[in-house]
Motif scaffolding. Structure first.
Motif, short mmCIF file in Angstrom:
data_model
loop_
_atom_site.label_atom_id
_atom_site.label_comp_id
_atom_site.label_asym_id
_atom_site.label_seq_id
_atom_site.Cartn_x
_atom_site.Cartn_y
_atom_site.Cartn_z
N TRP A 84 26.62 36.41 -4.93
CA TRP A 84 26.99 35.14 -5.55
C TRP A 84 27.81 34.30 -4.58
CZ3 TRP A 84 26.32 31.17 -8.39
CH2 TRP A 84 27.36 30.30 -8.64
N LEU A 85 28.77 34.92 -3.90
CA LEU A 85 29.60 34.16 -2.96
C LEU A 85 28.77 33.60 -1.80
CD1 LEU A 85 32.82 36.35 -2.90
CD2 LEU A 85 32.54 34.10 -3.94
N ASP A 86 27.80 34.38 -1.32
CA ASP A 86 26.91 33.86 -0.27
C ASP A 86 26.09 32.69 -0.80
OD1 ASP A 86 27.77 35.66 1.61
OD2 ASP A 86 26.14 37.09 1.23
N HIS A 87 25.56 32.83 -2.02
CA HIS A 87 24.79 31.73 -2.63
C HIS A 87 25.67 30.49 -2.79
CE1 HIS A 87 22.25 29.53 -5.42
NE2 HIS A 87 23.28 29.46 -6.24
N ARG A 88 26.89 30.69 -3.27
CA ARG A 88 27.82 29.58 -3.50
C ARG A 88 28.13 28.85 -2.19
NH1 ARG A 88 33.42 28.50 -3.81
NH2 ARG A 88 34.02 27.51 -5.76
N ARG A 89 28.40 29.62 -1.14
CA ARG A 89 28.71 29.01 0.17
C ARG A 89 27.50 28.26 0.73
NH1 ARG A 89 30.43 34.15 1.59
NH2 ARG A 89 32.53 34.47 0.88
N THR A 90 26.31 28.80 0.52
CA THR A 90 25.10 28.15 1.02
C THR A 90 24.78 26.88 0.24
OG1 THR A 90 24.21 30.30 1.69
CG2 THR A 90 22.64 28.49 1.46
N ARG A 91 24.87 26.97 -1.08
CA ARG A 91 24.48 25.82 -1.91
C ARG A 91 25.51 24.72 -1.93
NH1 ARG A 91 21.58 25.90 -7.74
NH2 ARG A 91 21.27 23.67 -7.80
N TRP A 92 26.81 25.08 -1.91
CA TRP A 92 27.88 24.09 -1.95
C TRP A 92 28.88 24.37 -0.83
CZ3 TRP A 92 26.83 26.82 -6.69
CH2 TRP A 92 26.02 26.11 -7.57
N PRO A 93 28.49 24.19 0.42
CA PRO A 93 29.36 24.57 1.54
C PRO A 93 30.65 23.75 1.64
CG PRO A 93 27.48 23.34 2.35
CD PRO A 93 27.24 23.59 0.88
N ASN A 94 30.66 22.55 1.13
CA ASN A 94 31.83 21.69 1.30
C ASN A 94 32.59 21.44 0.01
OD1 ASN A 94 31.27 21.31 4.07
ND2 ASN A 94 29.68 19.85 3.52
N THR A 95 32.35 22.26 -1.02
CA THR A 95 33.05 22.03 -2.27
C THR A 95 34.53 22.36 -2.15
OG1 THR A 95 33.09 22.50 -4.63
CG2 THR A 95 32.59 24.35 -3.21
N ALA A 96 35.34 21.57 -2.81
CA ALA A 96 36.78 21.82 -2.86
C ALA A 96 37.15 22.55 -4.14
CB ALA A 96 37.53 20.50 -2.77
N ASN A 97 36.15 22.90 -4.94
CA ASN A 97 36.40 23.55 -6.22
C ASN A 97 36.86 24.98 -5.98
OD1 ASN A 97 36.19 24.83 -8.77
ND2 ASN A 97 34.84 23.19 -9.43
N LEU A 132 33.30 30.53 -10.61
CA LEU A 132 32.05 30.09 -11.23
C LEU A 132 31.96 28.57 -11.17
CD1 LEU A 132 32.00 32.42 -14.35
CD2 LEU A 132 30.85 32.75 -12.17
N ILE A 133 30.98 28.09 -10.44
CA ILE A 133 30.75 26.64 -10.37
C ILE A 133 29.27 26.39 -10.59
CG2 ILE A 133 32.72 26.19 -8.86
CD1 ILE A 133 30.78 25.94 -6.53
N ASN A 134 28.95 25.15 -10.89
CA ASN A 134 27.56 24.75 -11.06
C ASN A 134 27.39 23.39 -10.39
OD1 ASN A 134 28.65 22.91 -12.88
ND2 ASN A 134 28.02 24.07 -14.67
N GLN A 135 26.21 22.78 -10.55
CA GLN A 135 25.94 21.50 -9.89
C GLN A 135 26.97 20.45 -10.25
OE1 GLN A 135 21.73 21.43 -11.18
NE2 GLN A 135 21.36 20.68 -9.11
N ARG A 136 27.40 20.42 -11.50
CA ARG A 136 28.34 19.40 -11.95
C ARG A 136 29.77 19.70 -11.46
NH1 ARG A 136 27.84 17.43 -17.89
NH2 ARG A 136 26.44 15.99 -16.91
N SER A 137 30.22 20.94 -11.63
CA SER A 137 31.61 21.25 -11.28
C SER A 137 31.83 21.36 -9.78
CB SER A 137 32.06 22.54 -11.97
OG SER A 137 31.37 23.66 -11.46
N ALA A 138 30.77 21.57 -9.00
CA ALA A 138 30.91 21.65 -7.54
C ALA A 138 31.39 20.33 -6.95
CB ALA A 138 29.61 22.07 -6.90
N LEU A 139 31.15 19.24 -7.66
CA LEU A 139 31.55 17.93 -7.16
C LEU A 139 32.98 17.57 -7.55
CD1 LEU A 139 28.26 16.04 -8.02
CD2 LEU A 139 28.93 17.05 -5.84
N SER A 140 33.67 18.47 -8.25
CA SER A 140 35.04 18.21 -8.69
C SER A 140 35.88 19.46 -8.44
CB SER A 140 35.05 17.87 -10.19
OG SER A 140 34.71 19.03 -10.94
#
Length: 71
Positions: free
Chosen positions: A4-17, A21-29
């Motif tokens: 999951w952490l690898d997926h999270r880093r790959t999909r949202w590498p620059n998230t400040a969240n 547990l994040i998703n498309q919406r929460s990754a932007l906040s």
């Protein structure tokens, strides 16, 4: 957990969240996922509890001396 952490880093590498547990919406906040999203996740029956996931996530955070990993 590591998958999951690898997926999270790959999909949202620059998230400040900071939440695990994040998703498309929460990754932007910096807000957590909604209760609805959380309720739909299939966490029951898995050996990892939310507390263990939280602790593991804290260990993944960078430290001044580099990343810390428990094996």
């Amino acid at each position: 957990m590591l998958e999951w952490l690898d997926h999270r880093r790959t999909r949202w590498p620059n998230t400040a969240n900071p939440h695990l547990l994040i998703n498309q919406r929460s990754a932007l906040s910096t807000y957590p996922v909604s209760r609805f999203f959380f309720a739909q996740q299939k966490l029951r029956g898995h050996p990892a509890t939310l507390e263990r996931l939280r602790v593991d996530r804290q260990l993944e955070k960078p430290s001044p001396t580099g990343p810390t990993r428990c094996t």
